[in-house]
Each structure stands twice: as structure tokens, then as C-alpha cells.
Design an enzyme around this catalytic site. Sequence first.
Site, mmCIF file in Angstrom:
data_model
loop_
_atom_site.group_PDB
_atom_site.id
_atom_site.type_symbol
_atom_site.label_atom_id
_atom_site.label_comp_id
_atom_site.label_asym_id
_atom_site.label_seq_id
_atom_site.Cartn_x
_atom_site.Cartn_y
_atom_site.Cartn_z
ATOM 1 N N GLY A 213 -15.972 46.124 64.054
ATOM 2 C CA GLY A 213 -15.530 45.996 62.641
ATOM 3 C C GLY A 213 -14.114 46.031 62.603
ATOM 4 C CG LEU B 85 -18.349 41.611 61.701
ATOM 5 C CD1 LEU B 85 -18.006 40.391 61.835
ATOM 6 C CD2 LEU B 85 -17.886 42.533 60.879
ATOM 7 C CG ASP B 86 -17.460 42.404 65.478
ATOM 8 O OD1 ASP B 86 -17.006 41.216 65.677
ATOM 9 O OD2 ASP B 86 -17.038 43.291 64.962
ATOM 10 C CB ALA B 87 -24.111 42.434 66.396
#
Lengths: 284, 284, 284, 284
Positions: A201, A227-229
Site C-alpha cells: 500500500g 494490489l502488491d500481491a
Amino acid sequence: MSKPTAILLISCPDQRGIVARLSTFVFERGGNIVDSDHHSDLQAGRFLGRIEWEDDSDAAGRVLLRQELAAVADPMGGHWELHFSDVVPRIAIWCSRQEHCLLDLLWRHQAGELGAEIACVVSNHDLLRRHVAPLGLPFHVFPVTAATKAEQEQQQLGLLRRERVDLVILAKYMQVLSGDFLRAFPDVINIHHSFLPAFAGAQPYHQAHARGVKIIGASAHFVTEDLDAGPIIEQDVVRVSHRDTAEDLVRKGKDMERLALARAVRLHLNHRVLTYANKTVVFE
Amino acid sequence: MSKPTAILLISCPDQRGIVARLSTFVFERGGNIVDSDHHSDLQAGRFLGRIEWEDDSDAAGRVLLRQELAAVADPMGGHWELHFSDVVPRIAIWCSRQEHCLLDLLWRHQAGELGAEIACVVSNHDLLRRHVAPLGLPFHVFPVTAATKAEQEQQQLGLLRRERVDLVILAKYMQVLSGDFLRAFPDVINIHHSFLPAFAGAQPYHQAHARGVKIIGASAHFVTEDLDAGPIIEQDVVRVSHRDTAEDLVRKGKDMERLALARAVRLHLNHRVLTYANKTVVFE
Amino acid sequence: MSKPTAILLISCPDQRGIVARLSTFVFERGGNIVDSDHHSDLQAGRFLGRIEWEDDSDAAGRVLLRQELAAVADPMGGHWELHFSDVVPRIAIWCSRQEHCLLDLLWRHQAGELGAEIACVVSNHDLLRRHVAPLGLPFHVFPVTAATKAEQEQQQLGLLRRERVDLVILAKYMQVLSGDFLRAFPDVINIHHSFLPAFAGAQPYHQAHARGVKIIGASAHFVTEDLDAGPIIEQDVVRVSHRDTAEDLVRKGKDMERLALARAVRLHLNHRVLTYANKTVVFE
Amino acid sequence: MSKPTAILLISCPDQRGIVARLSTFVFERGGNIVDSDHHSDLQAGRFLGRIEWEDDSDAAGRVLLRQELAAVADPMGGHWELHFSDVVPRIAIWCSRQEHCLLDLLWRHQAGELGAEIACVVSNHDLLRRHVAPLGLPFHVFPVTAATKAEQEQQQLGLLRRERVDLVILAKYMQVLSGDFLRAFPDVINIHHSFLPAFAGAQPYHQAHARGVKIIGASAHFVTEDLDAGPIIEQDVVRVSHRDTAEDLVRKGKDMERLALARAVRLHLNHRVLTYANKTVVFE
């Protein structure tokens, strides 16, 4: 290594004889294997492999090779890709206002490190044009708001198609891509400025400073809707101390972002990365 | 990974079809390859490979396997070894007065990390017996002087033969082994307390302190007649600063010695290390 | 460094003249400063300092020193501690079933690395007594269930008081300490087997394996009521690859746990760690 | 940290009361110390310190400050320097044909990381002018041969004087500077592409490849007459494997060269580096 090579990447259910069948296939077509690496994830029951062999066939020969390979690889029931080292991939670098990752990639490109052609640079701001224009590279600005995002993504997809782009690199592009975009163009690598999954995040360095960690990092990963995963390709870290302000963390972290992103991009462009189960296999 | 595996290590002149012939050999005998890794050093014209496949044949089956494999691998004109994961190697740990590497290996052995049997511990001093005896392991003392060295080495070789030792680990054994010894028993791994080739020879931490380096290291390597010049298997490093005295370097270095030696030993015992041209290939 | 030293740690609101007043205080009492390190966190408006000077005064002299220092330091309105390097701290090592951190600390203690006396070893299981008893160290078992925990913690606090313990080290002690316990005995260091704040809680290596990270770590931190959320003292990391199973991560991680815990304990026992705002300042 | 600061660096024989005298000096002039760090090398009998305090005096005040400080510091019998954070140092970057370190420093300069003014870029070739000219920076070419070297160095020294250069950075400048040059201009930082003292001299990556090391590095150091033997400021390392050719080592090493050089330069420009006994003290 002057001769061009063919590179096979394959991920399929584990089964007896895969290596034998594939390497025999290469041998029977006169290929000399220069590198091969296979791994079975016994827990997942998955075979993951990469074979690289010298190949100087012409275009017609390669069409044939692909057909013949399909006859061997398709029955294995997985996913496979065939690449040729002398086919230079085309990349699009996407950025916003921060220039360090963009400049780093531009420099590596000039130094011949990436092995790719830069089709264009894309941004939601005009700010970094001054670094791109002098190199004679196209620079496209797509301002994005909540209202225009869907429409702009269609424009961006059109550009990627027209420019025959193989890989989008988010070099500090501070916009989230929609699921629709990613389904239409899934080959996207992002650099996140933290040691994922810590500090996903916004404002990861400020989060890290507040938490008082002793090491910070950066993570290059394939982009997914979460997101960001997405699957992590490469990470790097650097020590910090109580003397470092959040701004120092930003500065130190930038170096890790540049390294992790450049390594991930190079590995992918060298066809050394496979994904499965939201992870990567990196053949290096 | 419950089933035993067979492991082939091979180093030979590079030539077309090696992977195909070897993997087909495995496949035709019903083996399922779980890991395989091959590399061609194009500059040296050398093929280097490791294939691991599930194999639960009995003793007779393994004798046959070895014969059949010889028929395939011998003509390749290089060096090959066949190992079985359920044949537990026997190691001898050699030490002098410093205990940290010895204790570390003893602990890893108890924790099941090494995958080896400790045949005996050897020292030129009696000092560390107290760490070894309580574990029920034989501890042999061979005091060494310039005058007795040749004779003692003969005794040591006799012990290694009697105990069917596969690997000698010099865990801070502060004596140089003679060329005669190494020709009779070449499988010896040493830990040198510097980042080789920097600071070969005596007192490396004091040399490093005097030079004012900012990073120190340790190097695990195969022993050759040239002191500290054998093929390097593993190295590790740690940062130091001006606040660190030579004694601090010794203390910090010990941790790197323990890690580098343990990793090198484990890699070798897992049959993941090949040597050529005074270098190692580490399949990991 | 043969002479004993006095060590002042101080954290207080930033103000003009702190270093001058403290170093003049030392100078006027004939002390020779061998190390001093001060830092102002300008954002937090906080002064953080450590001064170490040679001091060979006797017990009465030290009582006086402490009184005189109070007259200088108390008005600064913060927190300060005075330690003497020849007063050996007493530690209690708490463990459960895993032995690697316990054994590592026991070895470092024997090697003279920790600079502490081991008052006792505490466990909720009897399993590791065999490593402790031969060294002549007391081993206390406190089985813990939800029902008995509060009562057992009272017993444990009694033991810590009787044994005059200065620091509790949770060397893979797999029980959570209550807020009541921590208020009564706040000096507790824990090792968490992940790169915090990633993978707090249970099974961090399995979490890390599932997430497909390329680097894993370990974090030594002071224990607070919030699980795995206390001030971090030291972290270390190691690279992993797709070939590593969750069990390999456990094995590789153990080495980082041992290093990070030992370093954190040594830094704290050398009076080099201050905490503020849920972070640590590490003077090294 | 918005206010300008004064920074004192001092190296002198160890003696009682140094910190007290210096910090009292600062306090009596109304300075607020924001960072101070002192270290005594007990073996060498040397005191090494850095004090940084807020100072917004004007030019006349600073002349006075320097005079008053001399009265305190000169009697300590060592070497001291007084710097002001708002006096921007002027640097000259020297390069030959390789651009990576030059480009990296130019980028960091634009990003405001260096805290210095680039007075000029110097090279023995015209090749890299194209990277420098667009930024509006002077680019001076001094072709060097054995016959012209002495004369060219005089020209170079003249340029450094005219441009009031404080620091010369050898960013892959492939010429050796003479003792005469270094006596006239001693503040020179070089980047050597190996983990010194290993692989000093020519072709370090090829030496490292031939030796089969598992980690390579780069070292930033002050230049002395002895080639690659000056005080080391910063080093960094990266893992390599048998798959890496000498060219791969060159590529991987470049990243370490960029990082180590940039960090060393920044530390020195922030007045955090002292040298003594052919070593550096780095206050960070």
C-alpha cells in the site's frame, strides 16, 4: 555466446519422462543444449523447466519447430512457451513523477544490459519527457482521473497493440491498473518500494520508519488485480539505523528499487521466469 | 521427499545430446526425475550436470544401474559419480583448539541437517574432547610436529580407511595437510577465516583490521596442496566498522565461518558440488 | 580494554547543552571517555545518548557517582540509566522444544561472547534439560495451560526475583507472556522467525513459502503486550529460491534466528540499546 | 533539518576531557548539538570525533568561530576541520570510457542526493561528452600519454584551482595519478572494481572469474601513491555463481561500483569520514 538460442519454458503436471522427451526432441533436431534446469515441486505435483539450445534456423524452420514441439509438449497438459534469443522483446516503460527507475532502465538499455527494444515511455504526467525525448524515444502522456481511467486504459491498450509491446514495466507508475486492463495485457512488472508483504500500500517507507525496522527492501513482482500481491520475482534489502529519517529511507530504498526492478526485468526478458500458484520460479 | 533418489554428477567435454542420452537412460529404467540442472561452460567447452531421480532399487539393482550407466556415461569422456540419497556419507571432523565450527557441526548433525554420520572427530590437541565424548563419538588425538607429521598422516589415513570416511572437514584444524595425504585422501573441505583470495595465510582478521576493510568474510573450499588456493564452494560476509577491534572481527567472523562451512558441507553431502579448473559448480 | 567502564544511557527532550553538561560531569570526576554517541531525533524533539568512560571507583564511589549524576541528569526530564561494565548482568533463557537458539546462546556464553551470567534456563517442557544439566545450570520447568498460566507466571516472576535476573531471553519460547507479567518484568527479548512486520503470528515460514518471497528473515525485538509488535533491535535476512520447501525455509531461517537473537542480546547486555516511541536506538 | 549546521571533525592523541572541552565550547557559543559521535582507538591511543551543531552565524561570525575553536582544538595536538552544511562543496568527476559511474553521479546530483556542485567533468577521452554537455556542465579532455602525463597533470591542477574544486572523484578514470599530483591535491576518491585487497590491479573481474569466487565486490577508497592501497571508505558485494561469465561479473559488479562510490562520496561530502593509519573512520 554468439549463436542464437531457442528457449523453452514449461510448467505442467509432474510425470515420468518429461526431461527425456524434451531433450530428445532437441537432440533429434540437432540442437546443442547450453543450459537446462528443471524442478519438480513435489508438494504441488508440478514440473517446471527451462531448456536453452543453440538454434540458427530461419523463420520457416522456427514455425516448423514450434509445430513439432507442440506435438511433444501439448500432451503434457500444461503451459509452455518457446522463445528465440535473437527476437528482441519490445518493452514500454510507464512512469509518473519519480525518475530514478526510468533513468536506470534507460541507462541499462543504452549499455546493452536489457536485451530489449524500448517501444515507448508512458506516463500520467508530462514531467519526465525531458529525460526521454533526447533519446529519440516516443513519450505518451495519459492523464488519469477516476472518471477517465477506463477510457484511458483503452487508449493505452491500443498503443500497446500498435507498438507490439511484449512487456509493460511500471517504473514507479503511481496508478493502479484495472482488472480489465490486466486481462487484456497481463505481462506487467511493477516495483514496490517495500520488502513485501510488509508495508503493502501507500507510503511504505514512512510505515517502515514508524515501525522502526532495521532493514528495508524493494520487491519487483508481476501485477495482478490484488494490489502488491502478485508473484514476486526479485527482492533486495539494505540496512538502516535510527539515524535514518523517513527521507533517508526513501533515498536508500531508491537504490534497492532500481536494482530489484532491473534484475527482475532482465530475468523475465531472458525468459528465466515462470509463474504458478502466485509464485515465480526463477531459473538463474 | 520420502522416496530415496539416485544422483548423477557429470563433468565432460561439451557435446550434442548429453542431456537427451542421460535423461532417456533414466526414463527407460522407470526413474522419475525430480531435479536436474545442466550447464555448459562454453568458454571451457565443458558440460556440467546433475540429475536426481527417484530410485528404490535394491543393492543388486544398483550394481546393475551403475554398470548400465557406465555404458552411457563413460563414452562421454569425462568424470561421473553416482550417489544414492539413502546411503548416508560418513564424515570425520578435524579440529584444533577453537570449538565454534566443531560445535556448530555437532549441533547440525543432531538436528538432522547434515544428512551424514560422524565417524569420528580428530584433533592435534586433547582440548575439545569434552564436547565430543558426551555424544558418544570417538575422539582421536594425533599430536603433530614437523618431525612426526609424515608418520602421523599415515596413521590418520589408516583411521580414515578403517572408519570408511567419505569426507574430512577441517573445522579450524590449524595444520597444513601434505600433498601425499591429499593424494591418498582428496575429499577435504576447509574453512578459511577470510574472504579469499584476500588475506590468505596466517592471522587474516588481524590483516583485515590493519587494512581497514569495511566487510569481512569466510570461505569454505576444497583443500589442495596450495595453501588456501583450492576451489571455493561457499563464501559469506559481514559488515564491520572502525569501532570493531581485531578481536571483534574474530568474533563476527566466527559466525560467518560457521555458516559458510556448514553450507559447503551440506551442499557437498547432498552431491551438489562439482569441481573443474580449480573452481566449483554448485547446483542449488 | 582492561579497565572497567561506566556507561550512561539517556533519553530526554532535546535541549541545548546536554552533551556539554554530561561530558563536563564526567571530566570533572576524572573520567576518560572512551566512546560517546548522541543523536537528536529532530522530528520527535528527543535527545538520545550513550557515554562510556573509564571508571574504577569502588562501591561507595559508585553510589556517590549515581547521586551526583542524578543531580545533573534528572533535571533534563527524561529517562537515564547508569551501568558498569564489570557488573555482570544475569540472564534467564526461556525455551520450549526447539534447541537451536538455546544451544547457540549456551555456546556463546561458554565462549565469553555474551558478557553475562546465565542464572537459569526456563521451559514449559522438560525436553531440553539434557542440553542444560551437563553445564551445571538450573533448569526449571513450568508447564503452561490456559488455566494455569496466571499462576505459573507468578511462580516465574518469583524465580526471576530470587535469581536476580536482569533480562529474560525468549529463545523460541512458544508461549505468549501476559501484560501483567510484562508490567512486573519488562526486560524481555524475543526472536520472531520472520522479517517483521511481515508474517507476524504463527507459522511464518509456511506463510513466507506460500507467498513466494525471495528473501526471508528473523527479527529480535523487545516483548510488549502486542504480539510481535514490540521495538525491533536487530534483523537479518537470507535469500531463498523456488527450490526451497517450507522445511528448507525453516532450516535456513534458524541460522538467521540464531544470529539476530545473539546480536540483539549482546547489544542490550553491552548497554547499547535505548527504546522510544516503540523503536530502538542502537549505539554501535 | 532546515537550519544550517557547523561540523567539526577531529583526530588527535587520546586525552582526558576532549568531549567536555569541545561540547562546552559549542554550548557556550549557543550551539545546539544535533549529532555527535566520538571514538577512542585505545590500541592506537587516538581520539576520533565528529560534532554537528546548529549554526546560523554570518561570514564574520564564522571567521570568529574558527579562531576561537583553534584556541581550543589546536592544543589537542592533532588534526581538525570545521565545515558548514550550507557551504556547498565543489566536485570534479573524472572518467574515461565507461559511463555507469558518471551517469549515476549525474543522476544523484540532479536528484539532490549529493549535496555538492559539479564544477566540471574531466576525461582523457572525448567519448562521454555527450552525457555531460546537455546538462550544461563543462567537459574537459586531457589526453594522457606517458610523455605528456606530467604536463597534463599540471594543467589539471590548474583547472582544479581555477574551479575551486574540493574533491576529485575518479568515476572509472583509468589513469594512475602521480605522487606529485596527489601531494598538490590529496582529496581524491576512487572506485576499484573488486573487493579490496583481493584483485588489486588490472582486470579484477577476470581475475575473480578465474579464481572462482562466489561473491564479488567493489571498493571506494581515497587515492594514495600505492595503487589501490589507500584508505577504504565503503565496500559492497554481490553473489555470483558458476553460471556467470566474466562478462556477467562485469555487469553485476557495475551496480556495486555505482552504489559503493555514491555512498563513499556522499559520506565524505557530509563530512563523515576521517582517515588515520591508512584507514577511515566513518561516522554514520
